[in-house]
Enzyme design. Structure first.
Site, PDB file in Angstrom:
ATOM      1  CG  ASN A  55      -0.765  -0.132   2.493  1.00 21.35           C
ATOM      2  OD1 ASN A  55      -0.167  -1.100   2.905  1.00 21.35           O
ATOM      3  ND2 ASN A  55      -1.140   0.826   3.293  1.00 21.35           N
ATOM      4  CG  ASP A  56      -0.242   4.194   2.655  1.00 20.57           C
ATOM      5  OD1 ASP A  56      -1.151   3.586   2.103  1.00 20.57           O
ATOM      6  OD2 ASP A  56      -0.344   4.673   3.782  1.00 20.57           O
ATOM      7  CD  GLU A 114      -5.878   6.292   6.712  1.00 22.56           C
ATOM      8  OE1 GLU A 114      -6.141   5.972   5.543  1.00 22.56           O
ATOM      9  OE2 GLU A 114      -5.654   5.450   7.600  1.00 22.56           O
ATOM     10  NE  ARG A 134      -3.410   5.596  10.088  1.00 22.31           N
ATOM     11  CZ  ARG A 134      -4.522   5.222  10.722  1.00 22.31           C
ATOM     12  NH1 ARG A 134      -4.508   4.952  12.000  1.00 22.31           N
ATOM     13  NH2 ARG A 134      -5.664   5.150  10.059  1.00 22.31           N
ATOM     14  CG  ASP A 135      -0.099   7.951   8.025  1.00 24.61           C
ATOM     15  OD1 ASP A 135       0.389   6.884   8.437  1.00 24.61           O
ATOM     16  OD2 ASP A 135      -1.286   8.054   7.647  1.00 24.61           O
ATOM     17  CD  GLN A 168       2.862   1.054   5.601  1.00 17.62           C
ATOM     18  OE1 GLN A 168       2.072   0.533   6.364  1.00 17.62           O
ATOM     19  NE2 GLN A 168       4.091   1.387   5.969  1.00 17.62           N
TER      20      GLN A 168
HETATM   21  C1  FRU Z   1      -3.236   4.600   4.592  1.00 22.23           C
HETATM   22  C2  FRU Z   1      -2.836   3.923   5.906  1.00 22.23           C
HETATM   23  C3  FRU Z   1      -1.986   4.836   6.766  1.00 22.23           C
HETATM   24  C4  FRU Z   1      -1.236   3.872   7.621  1.00 22.23           C
HETATM   25  C5  FRU Z   1      -0.970   2.733   6.635  1.00 22.23           C
HETATM   26  C6  FRU Z   1      -0.924   1.364   7.244  1.00 22.23           C
HETATM   27  O1  FRU Z   1      -3.496   3.681   3.577  1.00 22.23           O
HETATM   28  O2  FRU Z   1      -3.979   3.492   6.610  1.00 22.23           O
HETATM   29  O3  FRU Z   1      -2.722   5.800   7.495  1.00 22.23           O
HETATM   30  O4  FRU Z   1      -0.064   4.400   8.135  1.00 22.23           O
HETATM   31  O5  FRU Z   1      -1.998   2.798   5.677  1.00 22.23           O
HETATM   32  O6  FRU Z   1      -0.572   0.423   6.283  1.00 22.23           O
END
Ligand code: FRU
Length: 467
Positions: A42-43, A224, A170-171, A59
């Site tokens: 993911n991200d 996010e 987060r993030d 991710q």
């Molecule tokens: C966005 C998210 C972030 C988090 C990550 C976890 O897609 O939910 O906020 O840090 O993915 O994988």
């Protein structure tokens, strides 16, 4: 290196060796988009240029194509096109990041890479993990060579954030300005309002909250992956808000993703202008940008969490990919997104033609540039129909949509259309990136037709080579 780190490292390498060949053989494997070697992506995280190299962390759930515990996977490139897979950079191997090394950013100073991320910890017990039961730690990993991590530490934990917040903070994204370090983080309040926290620090280690930015009226329950930057004298706050109801052609996906122009000083008095979506397709979320000389480059996750459509690749051991790298530019308070010119080096010999109803071309992975005047319609690989009429651009998927149906975007006129198709994705750039639609799609194996139904105009079709 602790024992958990050592064992996870061995396990990731074993699963990549065992499952990698099947993933690489999947016909839906992307040819010029970053995707995971195995498992889940993911991200984008920690995007940066470190010395001569670009780094994309992401991710990564190597053990489960449907998610699993997040690591930071790692790709490196000299040219934004050819990417070398490197070993996982961050493992969930500490008490403060045990259930996921969540998203974050890279800050480069004096030849050192500082990786700020969220350490996710889920305490065992009968918790809702929204208001209770979750540790959301702000962590820092330091690397001098950009490949190995020499230290990891927890800088902030739950009690260091404002009291009105849930366990969803987060993030972190970090930068330096006027001699001070700044960090943005996304948050969800106990009243279910999304907001962004601004932190400041003099030493990169000790941080204090100096401001909270949100809209006058609640705009979703959680924001996010914030990104705050200045472009051509205008500030922008990018976020991925969750909990927005569809409003006409706005917010058609389960979660939104876009930016606010920010007026004033983010450190004090400031207001947010109208929210604009980055993308109008099915699959775009949690993008991040970084500066590369005079350019601001953005990559997004070509996926959507909790969507009611899927990706059949999960049955082949992998899921999701990144968008191509795009340059962000500001025009009249809005952002344009357009692929980096480096991508053109992957073009094969272009075929120039005049589009006309009934015309058919053959290509599976391609870059189509069409000066499309007025109403047009075309079908890609018998699966995705793209059309414009009466101020609305429509992307429709039937066969091969894996549950994706239709997305529409308000577009006054279409002067220039660029369609980038990889094996299982399509990115559409309208009028030089004013409007963008990104989606995954899964046409029948071997189908390579490109059918023009309506519209004329000069077009060039370039086959795209493998990166
Ligand atoms: C966005 C998210 C972030 C988090 C990550 C976890 O897609 O939910 O906020 O840090 O993915 O994988």
């Amino acid at each position: 290196m602790n024992a958990l780190h050592r064992d996870l490292k061995r396990l990731v390498s074993r699963v990549e060796q065992a499952d990698g060949p099947a993933v690489a053989a999947d016909l839906a494997r992307q040819r010029f988009h970053l995707m995971p070697p195995v498992g889940w992506m993911n991200d984008p995280n920690g995007l940066c240029r470190f010395g001569e190299d670009y780094h994309v962390f992401y991710q990564y759930g190597p053990f489960d194509p449907n998610g699993g515990v997040k690591h930071w996977g790692h790709y490196r490139s000299r040219d934004l096109i050819h990417w070398e897979q490197l070993p996982v950079m961050l493992y969930p191997d500490q008490t403060f990041d045990l259930h996921g090394v969540y998203s974050g950013s890279a800050y480069i100073e004096d030849g050192t890479m500082y990786l700020y991320y969220t350490g996710n910890v889920k305490h065992p017990g009968d918790y809702d993990y929204v208001v209770t039961g979750r540790g959301h730690n702000t962590c820092l990993a330091v690397s001098r060579d950009g490949v190995t991590v020499e230290s990891k530490q927890c800088l902030m934990e739950n009690r260091d954030y404002p009291e009105n917040l849930t366990c969803h903070v987060r993030d972190p994204k970090v930068w330096k300005q006027d001699g001070v370090y700044y960090m943005v983080q996304g948050a969800r309040t106990k009243d279910d309002v999304g907001e962004v926290l601004i932190f400041a620090s003099d030493d990169k280690l000790h941080w204090r909250v100096i401001n909270v930015i949100t809209t006058p009226m609640p705009f979703g329950y959680m924001w996010e992956c914030p990104d705050l930057f200045e472009l051509d004298g205008q500030w922008f706050l990018a976020v991925s808000p969750q909990g927005l109801a569809q409003d006409g052609l706005k917010y058609q996906n389960v979660y939104a993703c876009g930016y606010f122009p920010l007026y004033g000083d983010f450190r004090g008095d400031c207001t947010l202008g109208e929210f604009q979506e980055f993308d109008h397709g099915f699959d775009f979320y949690a993008p991040q940008s970084f500066e590369d000389g005079a350019r601001r480059i953005q990559l997004g996750w070509m996926g959507m969490p909790d969507a009611d459509y899927g990706n059949p690749t999960a049955a082949h051991g992998w899921q999701h990919c990144m968008t191509v790298p795009c340059i962000l530019t500001a025009r009249d308070g809005k952002l344009l997104r357009y692929p980096v010119p480096e991508l053109e080096t992957l073009r094969g010999a272009g075929e120039t033609f005049t589009a006309a109803p009934g015309l058919e071309k053959r290509a599976q992975t391609f870059d189509l540039c069409w000066q499309a005047p007025g109403a047009f319609s075309l079908t890609i690989r018998d699966s995705l129909k793209l059309s414009w009429a009466d101020g609305v651009l429509t992307m429709m998927l039937e066969e091969g949509g894996a549950g994706r149906t239709v997305r529409r975007a308000a577009v006054e006129t279409v002067d220039a259309l660029r369609v980038l198709a990889d094996r299982s994705s399509v990115e559409v750039f309208v009028n030089g990136g004013e409007t963008v639609l990104s989606t995954r799609f899964y046409p029948a194996d071997g189908c390579d037709t490109l059918r023009f139904h309506q519209g004329t105009g000069a077009a060039v079709l370039y086959p795209m080579c493998e990166k």
